[in-house]
Design an enzyme around this catalytic site. Structure first.
Site, PDB file in Angstrom:
ATOM      1  N   GLU A  45       0.864  -1.192   0.000  1.00  0.00           N
ATOM      2  CA  GLU A  45       0.000   0.000   0.000  1.00  0.00           C
ATOM      3  C   GLU A  45       0.890   1.228   0.000  1.00  0.00           C
ATOM      4  O   GLU A  45       1.964   1.234   0.615  1.00  0.00           O
ATOM      5  CB  GLU A  45      -0.911   0.009   1.229  1.00  0.00           C
ATOM      6  CG  GLU A  45      -1.776   1.273   1.288  1.00  0.00           C
ATOM      7  CD  GLU A  45      -2.929   1.202   2.276  1.00  0.00           C
ATOM      8  OE1 GLU A  45      -2.884   0.357   3.179  1.00  0.00           O
ATOM      9  OE2 GLU A  45      -3.873   2.000   2.123  1.00  0.00           O
ATOM     10  N   CYS A 249      -6.685   0.774   2.752  1.00  0.00           N
ATOM     11  CA  CYS A 249      -7.684   1.852   2.764  1.00  0.00           C
ATOM     12  C   CYS A 249      -7.589   2.752   1.547  1.00  0.00           C
ATOM     13  O   CYS A 249      -8.535   3.467   1.213  1.00  0.00           O
ATOM     14  CB  CYS A 249      -7.519   2.691   4.022  1.00  0.00           C
ATOM     15  SG  CYS A 249      -7.981   1.846   5.522  1.00  0.00           S
ATOM     16  N   ASN A 380     -12.087  -3.222   0.232  1.00  0.00           N
ATOM     17  CA  ASN A 380     -11.040  -3.479   1.234  1.00  0.00           C
ATOM     18  C   ASN A 380     -11.712  -3.807   2.561  1.00  0.00           C
ATOM     19  O   ASN A 380     -12.247  -4.882   2.738  1.00  0.00           O
ATOM     20  CB  ASN A 380     -10.083  -2.289   1.340  1.00  0.00           C
ATOM     21  CG  ASN A 380      -9.057  -2.481   2.446  1.00  0.00           C
ATOM     22  OD1 ASN A 380      -8.475  -3.563   2.548  1.00  0.00           O
ATOM     23  ND2 ASN A 380      -8.833  -1.500   3.277  1.00  0.00           N
ATOM     24  N   GLU A 381     -11.691  -2.867   3.497  1.00  0.00           N
ATOM     25  CA  GLU A 381     -12.327  -3.157   4.791  1.00  0.00           C
ATOM     26  C   GLU A 381     -13.750  -2.620   4.771  1.00  0.00           C
ATOM     27  O   GLU A 381     -14.086  -1.697   5.504  1.00  0.00           O
ATOM     28  CB  GLU A 381     -11.519  -2.526   5.929  1.00  0.00           C
ATOM     29  CG  GLU A 381     -10.255  -3.298   6.245  1.00  0.00           C
ATOM     30  CD  GLU A 381      -9.443  -2.678   7.369  1.00  0.00           C
ATOM     31  OE1 GLU A 381      -9.724  -1.528   7.762  1.00  0.00           O
ATOM     32  OE2 GLU A 381      -8.513  -3.347   7.844  1.00  0.00           O
TER      33      GLU A 381
HETATM   34  O1  AHR Z   1      -2.293  -1.502   6.772  1.00  0.00           O
HETATM   35  C1  AHR Z   1      -2.759  -0.243   7.140  1.00  0.00           C
HETATM   36  C2  AHR Z   1      -4.268  -0.151   7.047  1.00  0.00           C
HETATM   37  O2  AHR Z   1      -4.863  -1.015   7.962  1.00  0.00           O
HETATM   38  C3  AHR Z   1      -4.864  -0.557   5.743  1.00  0.00           C
HETATM   39  O3  AHR Z   1      -4.853   0.458   4.820  1.00  0.00           O
HETATM   40  C4  AHR Z   1      -6.263  -0.919   6.112  1.00  0.00           C
HETATM   41  O4  AHR Z   1      -6.828  -1.866   5.260  1.00  0.00           O
HETATM   42  C5  AHR Z   1      -6.156  -1.361   7.532  1.00  0.00           C
HETATM   43  O5  AHR Z   1      -7.076  -0.732   8.331  1.00  0.00           O
END
Ligand code: AHR
Length: 662
Positions: A45, A249, A380-381
């Protein structure tokens, strides 16, 4: 003296006898599950200056003047002679905004009024300074436009005291309509951690400049405009089974306008529309006002990286929902189709024939062969009924057109609680291919959850442990990657391997952090402008990736899985190609332990086994730039005789035994 020695020997003897002794039974001829080739992977990321300012080797910050403050990162210095306040001439630098040119609207218009070198300087500070290396060639490039030629550019690198480290000149010659590219190269004469790039203007006239860029030539595979070789090498050294990208994220975005849109990250780099990086403003205690995404590292480069390091590509795409912690925006179901189309087109971009619309784009970028995409994450989440509603629409469309593509579904941001339970039940009802679980928890949680997957259903729904890390102090802030975090992950991972029938993929997160630009800790690999080092957690990951095996076999202690008895954790696998049994043992206690492994069904074993071990009595020990391998594996050999093998487990150790078998 003699008495002292004698006493010492007796004490040692008593201590040895007092060590806990355990007998493990390994059944090498009774495989219980295949270990997926994808089992251990990496999560990428653009957080902590992971991409821009990190692995993407561009040294110029805000090269296309698209940051919110268009001159952020740049400074202008004039001599009295050329200072417009003094000389009464035109402003030397204007930022021009072409509203109609949406991808890269801004450029600068520079007016040079009878200047000699030293009169008029435009200087770029780099991300956290520029890491410059002696004897390395630096490639400068710039897009320019001018009505008449008359301006010369002196480009130089300098250290923080202003000492020149190498230079070149460019005299842009093309005139008239359209943009032209000028390039020049020079070699640096010194190594500095925080250099900067200076452009001195000479002559008389006006010139428009855009995409002002400087790359080192020692990029990964020597690719112009490529990635930092030391950082990619760290990934290659993991031999990961997959690489998940671009997050995290960042996929969701603070709001939908700032979600990750892969189509805007491919094609010519000057056409890739910059957006703010969501980590720019996420944490008040770690503001990063200069954090943007240029997308110089875009989806083509991610696929190429995956191919380079032998990892299966695993893109995650936005599901029509922005971050539910932030703006909570969702796209109405009636407007979801373009999002779904992005997913379908991504498969075509990765795998499609060169005659297809998106396959053609891939081929034009230099990769006519397909990238062999087999899986994709939807969201993602994300969580809640809104996620399920959107996920179902994506799943229907993708499975109809590409039934072989496996889809990764989100279970939210936590591995338990009402939100997780709701999704877990619903996703299993939907017969999800993969459920993505995330856990950033304490070392105690990791130890206590070693058996988490022992009772998970054995069916077609597999687990992707997509983000995890042991957080030693359990709060946000400057958390250390220390031996405690790493050994608790090593223990937990025995449970992942033992449950390879259910867990097909796992990745630590986040991957990279810049010492001067992080937002989130702990992280797997730390970098500065010149170097990188792997944390103890990195070496634990590597011990698993390099000693994977392809089938799990049982290892038991008194007929039970080894999952915390006397702080011991163990798993065993075989490599049917190399004909080896691979036994991993974690001793999470402060005491040494004397264990016996009874190896059944391995036939005649090789006379010597390889032992790979990480150990430290100091649970808070860390690696650093000055001591990058302080906590890292050491390899030795051990004699093996018969089927009863005595093995020592040092205090706080993680050890792998590789034993050749018939
Ligand atoms: O890894 C950091 C963050 O943690 C990521 O962006 C997210 O998916 C999670 O909350």
């Amino acid at each position: 003296m003699k008495i002292k020695h004698w006493l010492g020997a007796v004490l040692l003897c008593i201590a040895t006898i007092a060590y806990p002794q355990h007998t493990f039974t390994v059944k090498a001829n009774k495989p219980i599950a295949d270990i997926a080739p994808t089992m251990w992977g990496i999560f990428f990321e653009d957080i902590n200056l992971g991409a821009d300012g990190g692995i993407y080797a561009e040294l110029v910050k805000n090269r296309s003047f698209e940051f919110n403050n268009p001159l952020m990162g740049w400074s202008i210095k004039m001599s009295d002679k050329t200072d417009p306040q003094v000389a009464g001439m035109n402003p030397p630098v204007l930022v021009v905004n072409r509203k109609e040119h949406t991808a890269n609207p801004r450029y600068i218009h520079v007016t040079v009024d009878n200047a000699v070198k030293g009169d008029f300087l435009l200087s770029n500070e780099g991300f956290r300074g520029m890491g410059i290396k002696k004897d390395i060639r630096y490639d400068f490039s710039v897009m320019y436009h001018q009505a008449t030629a008359g301006v010369k550019l002196h480009i130089a690198l300098s250290d923080s005291a202003g000492k020149e480290l190498g230079s070149t000149t460019i005299t842009p010659a093309e005139t008239g309509i359209g943009w032209h590219k000028a390039t020049a190269a020079f070699t640096a004469n010194a190594t500095v951690m925080r250099g900067r790039m200076n452009i001195w203007f000479e002559g008389n006239g006006a010139i428009d400049l855009d995409m002002v860029s400087l790359f080192p030539s020692d990029t990964w595979k020597g690719r112009p405009g490529g990635m930092r070789a030391d950082m990619v090498q760290k990934l290659a050294d993991l031999k990961p089974g997959f690489i998940r990208f671009p997050g995290g994220c960042i996929v969701e975005g603070y709001d939908l306008e700032h979600r990750y849109q892969w189509k805007k990250t491919v094609g010519p780099i000057e056409e890739r529309q910059l957006i703010i990086n969501r980590w720019n403003t996420e944490f008040a205690h770690r503001p990063a006002p200069d954090y943007f995404q240029t997308f110089g590292l875009g989806f083509f480069e991610y696929f190429q990286l995956a191919e380079d390091i032998g990892a299966a590509p695993l893109p995650i795409i936005n599901c029509g929902m922005a971050c539910q912690f932030n703006s909570k925006e969702v796209v109405p179901m009636d407007d979801l189709q373009p999002y779904i189309q992005d997913a379908l087109d991504l498969i075509e971009f990765a795998n499609g024939d060169v005659a297809s619309t998106w396959g053609k784009v891939r081929a034009a970028m230099g990769h006519p062969a397909p990238f062999n995409l087999t899986m994709m994450g939807i969201g993602n989440e994300n969580w809640g009924p809104q996620y399920l509603e959107r996920l179902k629409a994506f799943t229907k469309a993708i499975k109809e057109k590409y039934p072989a593509i496996k889809l990764i579904n989100s279970s939210g941001f936590a591995p338990d609680g009402a939100l997780f339970n709701y999704l877990d039940i619903e996703l299993r009802n939907m017969q999800a291919d993969f459920i993505d679980e995330h856990y950033y928890r304490s070392p105690e949680w990791f130890y206590a959850n070693v058996k988490r997957y022992d009772t998970f259903p054995r069916n077609n729904t597999k687990i992707f442990a997509g983000e995890y890390a042991s957080h030693v102090d359990g709060t946000k802030g400057d958390q250390k990657n220390c031996w405690l975090s790493a050994i608790s992950e090593a223990a937990f991972m025995t449970g992942l391997e033992r449950n390879a029938a259910v867990v097909n993929m796992a990745s630590y997160a986040p991957l990279f952090a810049h010492v001067d630009g992080w937002q989130w800790t702990p992280d797997l690999i730390w970098v500065n402008n010149l170097e990188s080092y792997g944390t103890p957690d990195y070496y634990v990951q590597q011990m698993y990736t390099l000693n994977k095996g392809n089938k799990v076999v049982p290892v038991t202690l008194n007929n039970e899985v080894v999952a915390g008895q006397d702080s011991l954790y163990a798993t065993a696998a075989i490599d049917t190609v190399k004909r080896e049994v691979i036994i991993k043992v974690v001793n999470a206690s402060a005491k040494p332990q004397e264990n016996t492994i009874i190896l059944e069904g391995a036939g005649k074993t090789a006379a010597q086994a390889t032992v790979i071990s990480m150990q430290s009595n100091d649970l808070l020990a860390v690696n650093s730039f000055t001591s990058p391998t302080n906590i890292s594996p050491k390899t030795s050999v051990m004699n093996v005789k018969g089927k009863k093998i005595s093995v020592k487990a040092a205090p706080y150790s993680f050890t792998i035994f590789r034993i050749g078998m018939q």
